[in-house]
Motif scaffolding. Structure first.
Motif, PDB file in Angstrom:
ATOM      1  N   UNK A  45      65.543  89.807  57.066  1.00 54.68           N
ATOM      2  CA  UNK A  45      65.138  88.722  57.951  1.00 54.68           C
ATOM      3  C   UNK A  45      63.770  88.214  57.522  1.00 54.68           C
ATOM      4  N   UNK A  46      63.677  86.913  57.300  1.00 54.40           N
ATOM      5  CA  UNK A  46      62.409  86.266  57.003  1.00 54.40           C
ATOM      6  C   UNK A  46      61.942  85.640  58.312  1.00 54.40           C
ATOM      7  N   UNK A  75      62.572  95.192  69.428  1.00 55.48           N
ATOM      8  CA  UNK A  75      63.970  94.864  69.736  1.00 55.48           C
ATOM      9  C   UNK A  75      64.921  95.761  68.951  1.00 55.48           C
ATOM     10  N   UNK A  76      64.608  96.033  67.690  1.00 53.37           N
ATOM     11  CA  UNK A  76      65.449  96.918  66.876  1.00 53.37           C
ATOM     12  C   UNK A  76      65.360  98.355  67.371  1.00 53.37           C
ATOM     13  N   UNK A 118      67.378  90.698  66.345  1.00 47.01           N
ATOM     14  CA  UNK A 118      66.402  90.019  65.492  1.00 47.01           C
ATOM     15  C   UNK A 118      66.320  88.546  65.849  1.00 47.01           C
ATOM     16  N   UNK A 119      67.473  87.926  66.007  1.00 48.00           N
ATOM     17  CA  UNK A 119      67.520  86.496  66.296  1.00 48.00           C
ATOM     18  C   UNK A 119      66.820  86.176  67.612  1.00 48.00           C
ATOM     19  N   UNK A 175      60.874  76.581  61.011  1.00 49.90           N
ATOM     20  CA  UNK A 175      60.257  77.689  60.297  1.00 49.90           C
ATOM     21  C   UNK A 175      60.444  79.041  60.950  1.00 49.90           C
ATOM     22  N   UNK A 176      61.356  79.142  61.918  1.00 49.91           N
ATOM     23  CA  UNK A 176      61.604  80.437  62.563  1.00 49.91           C
ATOM     24  C   UNK A 176      62.144  81.468  61.577  1.00 49.91           C
ATOM     25  N   UNK A 177      62.799  81.019  60.521  1.00 52.09           N
ATOM     26  CA  UNK A 177      63.233  81.950  59.487  1.00 52.09           C
ATOM     27  C   UNK A 177      64.730  81.999  59.289  1.00 52.09           C
TER      28      UNK A 177
END
Length: 112
Positions: free
Chosen positions: A6-7, A19-20, A77-78, A87-89
């Motif tokens: 994830x960027x 969160x993870x 992650x989202x 730019x959220x990735x």
């Protein structure tokens, strides 16, 4: 097993990590990165001079998880990384053929 890359924006790292952790994933790798997507950077004003910032600071988070944890991990992650702005990735998912824990020699999901 799957590898999630994830960027994300740097200030969202703690939220993503938490969160993870909440869904039971503990190990992750974080890499500081710079890059750009569709926005191709932006211009800034510094002491009256305008200049282009081509590469924006980002953070790359890598997580290995079992196939059955994939959907929950991606959703976590989202949700944690989203600001609703450009730019959220991105999140990339790929297959992992083998994992080996160096210290013990364990293989597969036991090594994760």
């Amino acid at each position: 097993m799957k590898k999630i890359e994830a960027i994300i924006k740097p200030f969202k790292l703690d939220e993503v990590k938490d969160a993870l952790h909440e869904i039971g994933l503990q190990g992750l790798t974080v890499i500081e990165a710079k890059g750009f997507g569709r926005q191709k950077g932006h211009t800034e004003l510094y002491r009256g001079a305008e200049y282009v910032v081509d590469f924006l600071p980002k953070v790359k988070v890598e997580v290995i998880c079992s196939d059955d944890m994939l959907d929950r991990a991606v959703e976590a992650i989202q949700a944690a990384a989203r600001t609703g702005r450009i730019g959220d990735g991105k999140i990339f998912v790929s297959d992992v053929v083998e994992v080996i824990r160096i210290r013990t020699g364990e293989r597969g999901e036991d090594a994760v």
